[in-house]
Design a protein around this motif. Sequence first.
Motif, mmCIF file in Angstrom:
data_model
loop_
_atom_site.group_PDB
_atom_site.id
_atom_site.type_symbol
_atom_site.label_atom_id
_atom_site.label_comp_id
_atom_site.label_asym_id
_atom_site.label_seq_id
_atom_site.Cartn_x
_atom_site.Cartn_y
_atom_site.Cartn_z
ATOM 1 N N ALA A 198 0.831 -1.208 0.000
ATOM 2 C CA ALA A 198 0.000 0.000 0.000
ATOM 3 C C ALA A 198 0.865 1.257 0.000
ATOM 4 O O ALA A 198 0.621 2.199 -0.770
ATOM 5 C CB ALA A 198 -0.925 -0.010 1.213
ATOM 6 N N CYS A 199 1.899 1.279 0.840
ATOM 7 C CA CYS A 199 2.771 2.448 0.924
ATOM 8 C C CYS A 199 3.513 2.696 -0.383
ATOM 9 O O CYS A 199 3.620 3.845 -0.856
ATOM 10 C CB CYS A 199 3.766 2.291 2.069
ATOM 11 S SG CYS A 199 3.024 2.406 3.714
ATOM 12 N N ILE A 257 1.073 4.126 -3.007
ATOM 13 C CA ILE A 257 0.703 5.510 -2.717
ATOM 14 C C ILE A 257 1.870 6.452 -3.003
ATOM 15 O O ILE A 257 1.678 7.539 -3.565
ATOM 16 C CB ILE A 257 0.202 5.630 -1.266
ATOM 17 C CG1 ILE A 257 -1.143 4.907 -1.128
ATOM 18 C CG2 ILE A 257 0.075 7.093 -0.839
ATOM 19 C CD1 ILE A 257 -1.590 4.680 0.292
ATOM 20 N N PHE A 307 -5.385 7.429 -2.346
ATOM 21 C CA PHE A 307 -5.457 6.784 -1.038
ATOM 22 C C PHE A 307 -6.869 6.980 -0.488
ATOM 23 O O PHE A 307 -7.281 8.108 -0.215
ATOM 24 C CB PHE A 307 -4.395 7.409 -0.136
ATOM 25 C CG PHE A 307 -4.247 6.821 1.230
ATOM 26 C CD1 PHE A 307 -4.844 5.613 1.600
ATOM 27 C CD2 PHE A 307 -3.461 7.472 2.186
ATOM 28 C CE1 PHE A 307 -4.682 5.079 2.870
ATOM 29 C CE2 PHE A 307 -3.282 6.954 3.457
ATOM 30 C CZ PHE A 307 -3.901 5.760 3.801
ATOM 31 N N CYS A 319 -4.476 3.409 8.666
ATOM 32 C CA CYS A 319 -4.197 4.520 7.757
ATOM 33 C C CYS A 319 -3.146 5.458 8.335
ATOM 34 O O CYS A 319 -2.339 6.030 7.597
ATOM 35 C CB CYS A 319 -5.481 5.294 7.467
ATOM 36 S SG CYS A 319 -6.647 4.402 6.423
ATOM 37 N N ILE A 328 0.206 4.241 7.400
ATOM 38 C CA ILE A 328 0.508 4.534 5.994
ATOM 39 C C ILE A 328 0.826 6.016 5.811
ATOM 40 O O ILE A 328 1.763 6.380 5.085
ATOM 41 C CB ILE A 328 -0.667 4.100 5.100
ATOM 42 C CG1 ILE A 328 -0.828 2.579 5.164
ATOM 43 C CG2 ILE A 328 -0.456 4.552 3.656
ATOM 44 C CD1 ILE A 328 -2.089 2.052 4.494
ATOM 45 N N THR A 329 0.060 6.882 6.482
ATOM 46 C CA THR A 329 0.310 8.317 6.398
ATOM 47 C C THR A 329 1.682 8.668 6.954
ATOM 48 O O THR A 329 2.411 9.489 6.389
ATOM 49 C CB THR A 329 -0.786 9.092 7.153
ATOM 50 O OG1 THR A 329 -2.044 8.878 6.517
ATOM 51 C CG2 THR A 329 -0.488 10.587 7.172
ATOM 52 N N THR A 340 4.180 7.589 4.237
ATOM 53 C CA THR A 340 4.109 8.203 2.893
ATOM 54 C C THR A 340 3.897 9.710 2.911
ATOM 55 O O THR A 340 4.141 10.386 1.907
ATOM 56 C CB THR A 340 2.943 7.591 2.098
ATOM 57 O OG1 THR A 340 1.698 7.937 2.744
ATOM 58 C CG2 THR A 340 3.073 6.080 2.007
ATOM 59 N N LYS A 377 1.000 10.949 2.989
ATOM 60 C CA LYS A 377 -0.289 11.126 2.319
ATOM 61 C C LYS A 377 -1.437 10.773 3.260
ATOM 62 O O LYS A 377 -1.385 9.767 3.975
ATOM 63 C CB LYS A 377 -0.378 10.231 1.081
ATOM 64 C CG LYS A 377 0.750 10.428 0.073
ATOM 65 C CD LYS A 377 0.661 11.782 -0.603
ATOM 66 C CE LYS A 377 1.743 11.910 -1.692
ATOM 67 N NZ LYS A 377 1.682 13.222 -2.364
ATOM 68 N N PRO A 393 -5.582 9.826 3.675
ATOM 69 C CA PRO A 393 -6.607 9.205 2.830
ATOM 70 C C PRO A 393 -7.854 10.065 2.690
ATOM 71 O O PRO A 393 -8.099 10.974 3.496
ATOM 72 C CB PRO A 393 -6.950 7.929 3.605
ATOM 73 C CG PRO A 393 -6.741 8.322 5.036
ATOM 74 C CD PRO A 393 -5.552 9.252 5.028
#
Length: 230
Positions: free
Chosen positions: A106-107, A110, A116, A139, A142-143, A146, A148, A150
Motif C-alpha cells: 500500500a505504501c 501511494i 489513497f 491509515c 501509511i500516512t 508516505t 499522504k 486518505p
Amino acid sequence: MILLKNLKPRANNIFFTNNSSKTSDFYIKKLASMGLNITKDRILTSGDVTINYLKKYYNGKRIYLMATEIVEKEFLERGINLCTDDADAVVVAFDTSLTYEKLNIACKLIRNGSDFIATHPDFNCPTEDGFIPDCGAMCAFITASTGKKPKYLGKPYKETVDCILDHTGLTVDDIVFVGDRLYTDIATAYYHGATGLLVLSGETKLKDLENSDVKPDLIFESLKEVAEVL
C-alpha cells in the motif's frame, strides 16, 4: 440505525455499521442469531459505501484493496477491479488479517501516485476484550510512512448519505440517523442535512454535549424509548 420516514411498503429502517472487516451477509447472520431476521436490503456497511463510491468515480479502474478475504470477495463479486500493482487507488478497510507485506504494498503504491481511500476513519474498534486497532489506525501507519492522508468514506462523511440515498431512492429529508456516537452517527446527520436522534444508552453521555459542536435534533435514553415515541 437509520430510520426511513417514507419508505412504504418496504421496511422502515436500515442497520449501518462502519465496520468493514465483514460483509452485510455476516451481519445478517449475526442479527438472526439474536432473534432479529432482516433482509439484505436492510443493512449497509462502510464497505458498501466504498463500493458505491468506486463504481461512481473509479469505474473500471485498478484498485489495490487492503481487506479481509470475505471483503475482497465481496468487492470482486460486485465488479471492482482488484489488483496488486499499478493501482489507480489504494483502498484500506478494517483488515483484521493485516500483514506487514500488505502495508508495504500500500505504501509503495501511494508513494508512486495511487490515490489513497479508506472505508472509514475509526481508530479503534470496541470488542468484549477492549479496543483493537481499526481502519484509522492502519491509515495512520501509511500516512506516517508516505506523508499522504486518505479520503475517508463511511460515517460521518457525505458518501455515506449518498450511498443510502442511492440504495433507497429517497431524499435526505426522509432520513433519520439513530445512534450513540456524536462524532459518527449524529455527525453524519448534522453535517449533511438529515435528522439525528441520539440515544444515551451507549458511548455518549449527556455531559458530552456541552463541548460538542455536533448537536442531535432529539435525545432519548434508549432505543426502546425511541420505539415508544415513534
